[in-house]
Design a protein around this motif. Sequence first.
Motif, PDB file in Angstrom:
ATOM      1  N   HIS A 195       0.826  -1.207   0.000  1.00 41.54           N
ATOM      2  CA  HIS A 195       0.000   0.000   0.000  1.00 41.54           C
ATOM      3  C   HIS A 195       0.857   1.251   0.000  1.00 41.54           C
ATOM      4  N   SER A 196       0.717   2.036  -1.079  1.00 36.95           N
ATOM      5  CA  SER A 196       1.504   3.257  -1.244  1.00 36.95           C
ATOM      6  C   SER A 196       0.669   4.338  -1.895  1.00 36.95           C
ATOM      7  N   HIS A 197       0.781   5.571  -1.350  1.00 37.12           N
ATOM      8  CA  HIS A 197       0.352   6.793  -2.036  1.00 37.12           C
ATOM      9  C   HIS A 197       1.630   7.597  -2.255  1.00 37.12           C
ATOM     10  N   ALA A 198       2.264   7.431  -3.390  1.00 38.92           N
ATOM     11  CA  ALA A 198       3.629   7.922  -3.576  1.00 38.92           C
ATOM     12  C   ALA A 198       3.765   9.410  -3.292  1.00 38.92           C
ATOM     13  N   PHE A 199       2.833  10.237  -3.777  1.00 38.59           N
ATOM     14  CA  PHE A 199       2.997  11.686  -3.659  1.00 38.59           C
ATOM     15  C   PHE A 199       3.081  12.129  -2.201  1.00 38.59           C
ATOM     16  N   GLN A 200       2.546  11.335  -1.274  1.00 42.36           N
ATOM     17  CA  GLN A 200       2.521  11.752   0.128  1.00 42.36           C
ATOM     18  C   GLN A 200       3.904  11.714   0.780  1.00 42.36           C
ATOM     19  N   ARG A 201       4.878  11.051   0.137  1.00 37.87           N
ATOM     20  CA  ARG A 201       6.225  11.077   0.714  1.00 37.87           C
ATOM     21  C   ARG A 201       6.755  12.509   0.807  1.00 37.87           C
ATOM     22  N   ALA A 202       6.342  13.357  -0.118  1.00 38.97           N
ATOM     23  CA  ALA A 202       6.846  14.737  -0.135  1.00 38.97           C
ATOM     24  C   ALA A 202       6.314  15.561   1.026  1.00 38.97           C
ATOM     25  N   MET A 203       5.215  15.152   1.659  1.00 36.77           N
ATOM     26  CA  MET A 203       4.647  15.919   2.769  1.00 36.77           C
ATOM     27  C   MET A 203       4.981  15.303   4.119  1.00 36.77           C
ATOM     28  N   ALA A 204       5.777  14.227   4.143  1.00 40.25           N
ATOM     29  CA  ALA A 204       6.126  13.597   5.415  1.00 40.25           C
ATOM     30  C   ALA A 204       6.813  14.613   6.326  1.00 40.25           C
ATOM     31  N   GLY A 205       6.305  14.759   7.539  1.00 38.71           N
ATOM     32  CA  GLY A 205       6.845  15.715   8.493  1.00 38.71           C
ATOM     33  C   GLY A 205       6.202  17.082   8.458  1.00 38.71           C
ATOM     34  N   LEU A 206       5.340  17.347   7.471  1.00 35.81           N
ATOM     35  CA  LEU A 206       4.728  18.672   7.355  1.00 35.81           C
ATOM     36  C   LEU A 206       3.390  18.791   8.071  1.00 35.81           C
ATOM     37  N   ALA A 207       2.914  17.709   8.658  1.00 35.43           N
ATOM     38  CA  ALA A 207       1.623  17.741   9.352  1.00 35.43           C
ATOM     39  C   ALA A 207       1.799  17.473  10.846  1.00 35.43           C
ATOM     40  N   GLU A 208       2.956  17.844  11.396  1.00 32.26           N
ATOM     41  CA  GLU A 208       3.269  17.531  12.788  1.00 32.26           C
ATOM     42  C   GLU A 208       3.208  18.763  13.686  1.00 32.26           C
ATOM     43  N   VAL A 209       2.425  19.757  13.298  1.00 32.44           N
ATOM     44  CA  VAL A 209       2.190  20.934  14.132  1.00 32.44           C
ATOM     45  C   VAL A 209       0.820  20.781  14.781  1.00 32.44           C
ATOM     46  N   ALA A 210       0.783  20.844  16.108  1.00 30.44           N
ATOM     47  CA  ALA A 210      -0.455  20.580  16.828  1.00 30.44           C
ATOM     48  C   ALA A 210      -1.497  21.647  16.546  1.00 30.44           C
ATOM     49  N   GLY A 211      -2.731  21.184  16.432  1.00 30.74           N
ATOM     50  CA  GLY A 211      -3.844  22.095  16.253  1.00 30.74           C
ATOM     51  C   GLY A 211      -4.583  22.312  17.559  1.00 30.74           C
TER      52      GLY A 211
END
Length: 457
Positions: A62-78
């Motif tokens: 299972h892979s969504h290849a394009f999401q590798r580019a956003m790894a680490g960019l969604a780690e800011v708490a809301g």
Amino acid sequence: MATFPVNRLFADHALLPTGWAQNVAIALDQTGEIVSINADQPIADGDERVAGPLVPAIANLHSHAFQRAMAGLAEVAGSGDDSFWTWREEMYRTVGLVNPDDVEAIAAKLYMEMLKGGFGHVAEFHYLHHTANGTPYSDPAEMSLRILNAAKATGIGLTHLPVFYAHANFGGVAPNAGQRPFLHDPDQFLALLERLAPLCRDNGQTLGYAIHSLRAATPEEMRTILERAPVAGPIHIHVAEQTKEVEDSLAWSGRRPVQWLLDEMPVDERWCLIHATHLTDDERQRLARSGAVAGLCPATEANLGDGIFPAVDYMAEGGRLGIGTDSHVATSVAEELRLLEYGQRLRDRRRNRLAGPGASVGHTIFEAALKGGDQAVGQKTSGISVGARADFVVLDGANPYIAAASGNQILDRWLFALGGETVRDVMVAGQWKIRNGRHDREEDIDRAFARVLMKLK
């Protein structure tokens, strides 16, 4: 790229379907298929001796290849209530910024990383089809072609799974703006499969298809695609990943997602149910009996706070499973398998959960992921066996932890103490793709990927 053809290998230690063997000679034909395996043999003239223990390369299901580019960019708490649903907004932002060149560059980088992590094949669950505003490219298969190109350039085996996606929630709810690049009606989707079938065949790649989820397709659309799809490859679907999905399914149909799927669709060995995290005892037992594969992505499921799959009971019931890297916060066999076992330990507050008394945990989960992964990507023969494709990983025999280990200790040390850096060489279909930890196109791939990351920051 250079392909380094090999006809005969010799391994001091090799993991065969019957277990570990010593002094193993393996002959390959020109297509990269294994034609003979002989253990307890002296090395012969012309044999290439591998530089450490030889194990099968696992398929990443299972892979969504394009999401590798956003790894680490969604780690800011809301707000403190962050979940998959808040993470999805960052994913939509990424989708709105990338073009076909970017997607090919991201996929090539990812597939190179997967090879280095011990994967020899990937199932690409591909739903990014159109421009940011939903307009199809002049060739509606443009984005799929970029995935095929990236796999071919890096040498990883590919099962391409174009995804049908039409709605935002159960019951045919209209899609939102962020989903516009994903959308097809059934006729458009079937035409895409027709377009891709000869291209995958000519590339030596497997074509299956996926339905994104029960949220994204109506029952009528699913049945139309299942009846008319022009390919006989694997069928994948996201299901029961989050508790909200379970609640929405109950509100829509009175049934939970896996219950509905098993009741209404012909789920069998062709199917791979991605995540399937939230199961009742009855759903778990029915899934195990179906012959389908549960596609687990432990690093992503942990990153998104999805929950923990009931793997202890499922494996005890004979259920089939494999591993994928999904959003690619991790890209190695060792990380995914370690987290698979550790999740069970954390939930149960016990050790060594996925192996029976006296058995190696590493060997048990490695073999389960090998067989389930190969089934999920459409490989008919698995492991280092005659008739199988020569997809091998050479672990670093110079590493003192590996050098001092024997038998299943090799797997246990790789998976639980070392990790991806232990992978030295990787062969796919009889051709070396990673040698001494490097890919022969590494610099070009890294430069192209770096340009995309600068665009996304």
